[in-house]
Design an enzyme around this catalytic site. Structure first.
Site, PDB file in Angstrom:
ATOM      1  N   ASN A   1       0.561  -1.189   0.024  1.00 17.21           N
ATOM      2  CA  ASN A   1       0.093   0.087   0.147  1.00 17.21           C
ATOM      3  C   ASN A   1       0.845   1.104  -0.023  1.00 17.21           C
ATOM      4  OD1 ASN A   1       1.076   0.173   2.476  1.00 17.21           O
ATOM      5  ND2 ASN A   1      -1.006   0.004   3.631  1.00 17.21           N
TER       6      ASN A   1
ATOM      7  N   ASN B   1      -4.011  -2.884  11.956  1.00 16.45           N
ATOM      8  CA  ASN B   1      -3.162  -3.195  10.484  1.00 16.45           C
ATOM      9  C   ASN B   1      -2.226  -4.243  10.485  1.00 16.45           C
ATOM     10  OD1 ASN B   1      -2.375  -1.841   7.939  1.00 16.45           O
ATOM     11  ND2 ASN B   1      -0.365  -1.685   8.956  1.00 16.45           N
TER      12      ASN B   1
ATOM     13  N   SER C   1       8.790 -12.276  14.844  1.00 14.93           N
ATOM     14  CA  SER C   1      10.089 -11.734  15.149  1.00 14.93           C
ATOM     15  C   SER C   1      10.651 -12.222  16.696  1.00 14.93           C
ATOM     16  CB  SER C   1       9.504 -10.098  15.561  1.00 14.93           C
ATOM     17  OG  SER C   1      10.555  -9.517  16.326  1.00 14.93           O
TER      18      SER C   1
ATOM     19  N   TYR D   1       3.069  -3.913  19.359  1.00 12.67           N
ATOM     20  CA  TYR D   1       3.827  -4.349  18.145  1.00 12.67           C
ATOM     21  C   TYR D   1       4.185  -5.842  18.392  1.00 12.67           C
ATOM     22  CZ  TYR D   1       7.593  -5.845  15.075  1.00 12.67           C
ATOM     23  OH  TYR D   1       8.235  -6.703  14.162  1.00 12.67           O
TER      24      TYR D   1
ATOM     25  N   LYS E   1       2.611  -9.860  17.053  1.00 15.77           N
ATOM     26  CA  LYS E   1       3.435 -10.938  16.408  1.00 15.77           C
ATOM     27  C   LYS E   1       2.957 -12.025  16.756  1.00 15.77           C
ATOM     28  CE  LYS E   1       5.723  -8.715  13.355  1.00 15.77           C
ATOM     29  NZ  LYS E   1       5.241  -8.914  11.635  1.00 15.77           N
TER      30      LYS E   1
ATOM     31  N   LEU F   1      18.675   0.862  15.354  1.00 17.03           N
ATOM     32  CA  LEU F   1      20.233   1.389  15.473  1.00 17.03           C
ATOM     33  C   LEU F   1      20.886   1.622  14.396  1.00 17.03           C
ATOM     34  CD1 LEU F   1      22.723   1.687  17.397  1.00 17.03           C
ATOM     35  CD2 LEU F   1      23.193  -0.580  17.216  1.00 17.03           C
TER      36      LEU F   1
ATOM     37  N   SER G   1      22.752   8.229  20.133  1.00 17.06           N
ATOM     38  CA  SER G   1      22.467   8.173  21.644  1.00 17.06           C
ATOM     39  C   SER G   1      22.639   6.678  21.788  1.00 17.06           C
ATOM     40  CB  SER G   1      21.165   8.736  21.965  1.00 17.06           C
ATOM     41  OG  SER G   1      21.110  10.076  21.682  1.00 17.06           O
ATOM     42  N   VAL G   2      23.489   6.204  22.473  1.00 17.74           N
ATOM     43  CA  VAL G   2      23.604   5.106  23.024  1.00 17.74           C
ATOM     44  C   VAL G   2      22.695   4.625  24.098  1.00 17.74           C
ATOM     45  CG1 VAL G   2      24.998   2.874  23.662  1.00 17.74           C
ATOM     46  CG2 VAL G   2      25.887   4.484  22.002  1.00 17.74           C
TER      47      VAL G   2
END
Ligand code: WQD
Length: 340
Positions: free
Chosen positions: A37, A104, A129, A154, A158, A204, A220-221
């Site tokens: 889409n 979605n 995931s 999220y 899954k 990252l 930024s870590v």
């Protein structure tokens, strides 16, 4: 040819992992049709795929939330298998907009499976995931590790997605493989396709490459007080091309009927954990750039460490990652340098 019996539908096929998988499918002789889409991808990727493989996949612009459109799509078509990438994938955004993610990622999965069932399309590869494991109790993580309460909507989509598929396989001819990705990174060696994060990168590696390119001020870590060797969090970073090839192996397994259960799960990673600081060091080596970064506090919801036990995929799929962290970081940097 691999498509005597029908085309392979790749939903989200113009996205990061989807486009790399379409390339590998075409390399293996499959005839591919893409549904996308364009909410998180660009139509130019279609030409890019054609440039790499010499074959332009069929493309149908379609939002899987539109049930009627999916029905129309399946009419007078023979689809041999479906690889389903189309979903929203930003962990942080899912916390702010849970209903967007449930609509979605879940409703669309249900509509797609309903149409597949009506059309007797029974081979399904699901983009899952490692996030389903949360912070695993044991490392490396095997497919038998307990599924922990999701840290984000999220991650929950899954987990729920896997359950929906599993329940469907029990009462239909559907057979499915869920591939639990660890951290996909990098770009195709041609540097014609790669990751196209919209806006400020959440992940990252795109943030690293954009910082090195001067697009971002500094990285930024997120925390150096984790119980890891150097205090920064550990992940299993897998080259997106290796990840794409795992989908081909899984699809071939289903088409050949070599699956041992109606639904199977495979971890797809390298089996090696790398800390954020190790990634930075490796990136500086391959790019010959000094990365500007600072240590800040932990990011909400992050886990300490995750890396895969990949023996099941190695033994059952006959698939193993071959590219290194450095290969992936160099490809990501080459891709970044090509962006205008
Ligand atoms: C990796 C490490 C951060 C950004 C998520 C999803 C997973 C998949 C990949 C979709 C962590 C640290 C990051 C930054 C940092 N999602 N980091 N500074 O969170 O492991 O996985 O994305 O495909 O399902 O859970 O990936 O790349 O966001 O973070 O220090 O600016 O880098 O804390 O340790 P993550 P990530």
């Amino acid at each position: 040819m691999n498509n005597e019996k029908g085309d392979i539908l790749v939903t989200g096929g113009l996205g990061f992992i989807g486009s790399h998988t379409v390339v590998e499918l075409q390399n293996e002789g499959f005839k591919v049709v893409i549904i996308d889409n364009l909410s998180n991808s660009k139509i130019e990727v279609l030409e890019s795929i054609a440039t790499i493989t010499g074959i332009k996949p069929e493309f149908v612009k379609l939002d899987l939330k539109d049930k009627k459109k999916i029905q129309d799509f399946f009419n007078n078509r023979k689809i041999e298998g479906v690889i389903h990438f189309a979903a929203s994938k930003a962990v942080g955004e899912s916390v702010e907009q849970p209903l967007k993610y449930y609509e979605n990622n879940i409703s669309t999965l249900v509509y797609l499976l309903q149409e597949m069932e009506k059309n007797n399309t029974n081979n399904f590869i699901f983009s899952s995931s490692c996030t389903v494991y949360g912070q695993a109790d044991e490392l490396p993580i095997t497919e038998n590790a307990p599924i922990k309460p999701a840290e984000s909507p999220y991650g929950n989509t899954k987990q729920i997605g896997e359950e929906i598929i599993k329940d469907t396989t029990k009462v239909s001819n559907l057979q499915a493989i869920a591939l639990r990705y660890f951290n996909p990174i990098g770009a195709h060696e041609s540097v014609i396709i790669g990751e196209l994060p919209l806006g400020v990168p959440q992940n990252l590696i795109p943030f690293v490459t954009q910082t090195a390119a001067g697009i971002r001020e500094e990285l930024s870590v997120f925390g150096d007080d984790y119980p890891t060797p150097d205090g920064t969090a550990v992940r299993d970073y897998i080259h997106v091309v290796d990840l794409a090839k795992a989908h081909i192996a899984a699809l071939k397994r289903l088409i050949a009927g070599n699956n041992k259960k109606k639904m199977e799960f495979f971890n797809v990673g390298t089996g090696k954990g790398s800390s954020v600081l190790e990634v930075i060091t490796a990136f500086e080596k391959v790019s010959d750039r000094k990365l500007n970064y600072k240590i800040v506090g932990r990011r909400e919801g992050d886990i300490t460490s995750a890396y895969a036990d990949t023996s099941l995929a190695n033994n059952e799929l006959g698939w193993k990652s071959t590219l290194t962290l450095e290969d992936a970081l160099l490809s990501a940097w080459n891709w970044q340098e090509k962006q205008k």
